[in-house]
Structures are given as C-alpha cells and as structure tokens.
Design an enzyme around this catalytic site. Structure first.
Site, PDB file in Angstrom:
ATOM      1  N   LYS A 170       0.876   1.928   6.093  1.00 40.73           N
ATOM      2  CA  LYS A 170       1.142   1.553   7.486  1.00 40.73           C
ATOM      3  C   LYS A 170       0.728   2.649   8.459  1.00 40.73           C
ATOM      4  O   LYS A 170       0.468   2.367   9.639  1.00 40.73           O
ATOM      5  CB  LYS A 170       2.619   1.218   7.674  1.00 40.73           C
ATOM      6  CG  LYS A 170       3.159   0.170   6.716  1.00 40.73           C
ATOM      7  CD  LYS A 170       2.378  -1.130   6.731  1.00 40.73           C
ATOM      8  CE  LYS A 170       2.981  -2.141   5.761  1.00 40.73           C
ATOM      9  NZ  LYS A 170       2.191  -3.372   5.663  1.00 40.73           N
ATOM     10  N   TYR A 229       9.558 -12.403  -3.780  1.00 39.90           N
ATOM     11  CA  TYR A 229       9.301 -11.109  -3.154  1.00 39.90           C
ATOM     12  C   TYR A 229      10.517 -10.193  -3.298  1.00 39.90           C
ATOM     13  O   TYR A 229      11.657 -10.593  -3.055  1.00 39.90           O
ATOM     14  CB  TYR A 229       8.999 -11.322  -1.675  1.00 39.90           C
ATOM     15  CG  TYR A 229       8.961 -10.060  -0.847  1.00 39.90           C
ATOM     16  CD1 TYR A 229       7.852  -9.216  -0.894  1.00 39.90           C
ATOM     17  CD2 TYR A 229      10.013  -9.708  -0.013  1.00 39.90           C
ATOM     18  CE1 TYR A 229       7.802  -8.059  -0.127  1.00 39.90           C
ATOM     19  CE2 TYR A 229       9.973  -8.562   0.759  1.00 39.90           C
ATOM     20  CZ  TYR A 229       8.872  -7.738   0.690  1.00 39.90           C
ATOM     21  OH  TYR A 229       8.833  -6.593   1.446  1.00 39.90           O
ATOM     22  N   TYR A 235       5.974  -3.279  -4.033  1.00 39.31           N
ATOM     23  CA  TYR A 235       4.538  -3.421  -3.772  1.00 39.31           C
ATOM     24  C   TYR A 235       3.686  -2.834  -4.897  1.00 39.31           C
ATOM     25  O   TYR A 235       3.102  -3.561  -5.701  1.00 39.31           O
ATOM     26  CB  TYR A 235       4.180  -2.766  -2.427  1.00 39.31           C
ATOM     27  CG  TYR A 235       4.741  -3.491  -1.248  1.00 39.31           C
ATOM     28  CD1 TYR A 235       4.057  -4.545  -0.636  1.00 39.31           C
ATOM     29  CD2 TYR A 235       5.994  -3.154  -0.728  1.00 39.31           C
ATOM     30  CE1 TYR A 235       4.576  -5.230   0.445  1.00 39.31           C
ATOM     31  CE2 TYR A 235       6.527  -3.834   0.360  1.00 39.31           C
ATOM     32  CZ  TYR A 235       5.820  -4.862   0.935  1.00 39.31           C
ATOM     33  OH  TYR A 235       6.339  -5.541   2.001  1.00 39.31           O
TER      34      TYR A 235
END
Length: 333
Positions: A39, A253, A279
């Site tokens: 990010k 998720y 992730y």
C-alpha cells in the site's frame, strides 16, 4: 515516502526443497511506512493527489486487520493529515487478539480515529457521512478507495513493474512469472499494465485471489488495468494478460487454511522470511500448489512479490500455536 527500490532476493533453500523452478522474492514488505507493504507504493500517488486537492483528512474503509488502513494512517501521520478509518467485521474468524492486536493496535498508535462496523454495513455511505461531518468541522476530506485500488493508486505498481524489469536486467536475470496475492485488485492491475507496456521479455503475472471466488473479479482487474493504461497514455492491456487463480481462498477471506499455515511455517523456517495469514501466506501456498501441479517448468524462474502484512500474524497467534515450536524450559544449574 517509500524505500525504493525494494530488494529482490533468491530463495535458494526453498527452491531446492520444492525441487522446482528457481524462486526469488521481491521484498515489498520492506517499503517502509509502518512495517511496509504494497500500500505504500499506492499511497505515494494517492497522497500526491490528495495534496493537490488541498485535503487535510484521509478517510478510508477496510477490514478490521487491514494493512491498507494501517498504512493510510501512517501516511496521514507522515504528511500532517488526520486519518479516519471505518473497520468492518468482514472476517468470521475470532480470537482474543483479533480486535485489539496487530494492525488495530498500530492504527491507534499512528493517531487514526477508528470506527468498527458489522458485516453488511453500507461503508460507502458511512464514508460519505464522515466526509460531510469533516467538512462541517472545516476539514478538507479525501476518500481513499478500498485498498487504494483505483487510479492514481494503481500507478504505484506500474512503476513497480518497471522497477522489476530494471533490477532483473541489472542482475542478469529473466523472470518468466510473477506471482502475488490479489485482493482489491490494484496491485495486479498495475503490474499487468506495467509489464504489458514493456512488451516482449516481460513476465506473466499470476494473481492468487485471497478474497474473490468469482470470475467477474478477473474481469474487474482487467478493466482496472485498461483504465490505468488509458490514464497513463499507454497501449491498452490485452485481456489475456490478466490471470487470476481462485483455488486458494479457502472457505472465505481471512479464514485460515492448512495450506497457508504450512506455507507460512515453511518460508519462515527455510528462509527466515515472515508471510502473513491473509494475503501472502495464501498466495505462497497457491504458488507451491502450482509448482507441485506442474504449472511451471523446472528451468523457469518465478518472482514472488511479498506485499507485506506481517502485523496480521499476531492476531492469528492461536492458529500457529500448533505449528510453532514452543519455548523449552531450561532448569537452573
């Protein structure tokens, strides 16, 4: 803001262990900005856009243990802005640490104002409401897209693709494949756009989905890649350049899988590199499954993009208790 270029390192012990292609890792967990991660690359461009708009407050929404939220809070602190984060209970996983440790702790240390909401809340409306309240206080809000996954955030990974090409050329390497975790889609869209602009000699990008299970997600990533190319004045991205693997999400998720636990433990013990459970752990497990399934030739070279997220290990402590070697007592002599 970012520590660039991030290093590329060989995973020699892991490559030997898997008896497959040569594996390297792109250390985007080392971008700086509050434990690093992908990010930060996106936020370099987003902060520039926010500053151009005269903003003094960043607003965004994400899951409770969001890396995006944590790095948005860090970027706001770095540039003298306020951050307000809507954190949704997207994950049914629960532990004693989940809502107080990891990224949640860091959000607060970084000075962000956080709001918890339950799954199903209309977070887009809530963001607009926060923006209205900020304006009523004479603040100038800027809403950061989910995961930073819209232009200008995607520009960060167009630049990353070109960075990888330059590093591989300087090191005399040729990467046949790039593998990474694909969540909100911006990282993959940027990489696909960037490598497509290079043309021949660019690696094939494989996004391992950690969120979506439907093929429409692939179409959304392809659309975002094309939009990014148009924004930058680059040639359109071929549809076939966007490849997403959907077999490694697990039940949902953020919910652990056995393959993720094994991948995180394996990489830690063979290479001293920490992945995360949401992730990179699932993406690495996906890459291992692809290697074992013969998807890559043994004479090929893979680059795994480590997109960060290690603070999320701590809320998942209970998941790894059985996989980790517990401390042994030493009797006093």
């Amino acid at each position: 803001m970012c520590h660039l270029p991030t290093p590329i390192e060989p995973l020699e012990r892991l490559s030997a262990h898997l008896c497959g292609p040569r594996i390297y890792v792109k250390r985007d967990d080392a971008t700086g900005l509050a434990f690093g991660g992908n990010k930060a690359r996106k936020l370099e461009f987003i902060i520039g856009d926010a500053q151009s708009a005269g903003a003094d407050t960043l607003l965004t929404a994400a899951g409770i243990q969001s890396n995006h939220a944590r790095q948005t809070a860090a970027a706001a602190a770095r540039f003298g802005m306020q951050a307000e984060l809507i954190l949704a209970r997207m994950v049914s996983f629960r532990s004693s640490d989940y809502e107080v440790s990891g990224n949640v702790l860091l959000d607060r240390l970084l000075g962000a104002t956080t709001y918890f909401v339950d799954r199903g809340a209309d977070v887009r409306k809530l963001l607009e409401d926060l923006a209205d309240k900020a304006r009523a206080r004479n603040r100038r809000p800027y809403i950061v897209p989910f995961g930073g996954s819209a232009p200008p955030g995607t520009f960060g990974y167009v630049a990353a693709a070109l960075e990888i090409m330059q590093q591989s050329k300087s090191a005399g390497l040729r990467f046949d494949h790039v593998v990474h975790a694909s969540g909100s889609g911006g990282t993959q869209a940027g990489l696909v756009c960037g490598f497509s602009s290079v043309g021949r000699g660019a690696p094939k990008v494989h996004g391992i989905s950690v969120l979506a299970k439907e093929m429409k997600y692939r179409d959304e990533v392809a659309e975002l890649a094309s939009l990014t190319a148009a924004e930058l004045g680059l040639p359109d991205v071929p549809d076939e350049a966007t490849v997403v693997e959907f077999d490694h999400v697990g039940e949902a998720y953020g919910l652990p899988t056995q393959a993720m636990i094994e991948a995180v433990s394996l990489v830690a013990r063979l290479e001293g590199i920490l992945l995360d459970p949401v992730y990179t752990g699932k993406a690495f497990a996906g890459m291992i499954a692809m290697i074992k399934g013969g998807r890559f030739r043994r004479d090929e070279t893979i680059l795994f993009v480590h997109t960060g997220g290690t603070p999320a290990l701590f809320p998942y402590r209970e998941v790894f208790d059985s996989a980790a070697a517990m401390p042994q007592e030493i009797a006093p002599s």
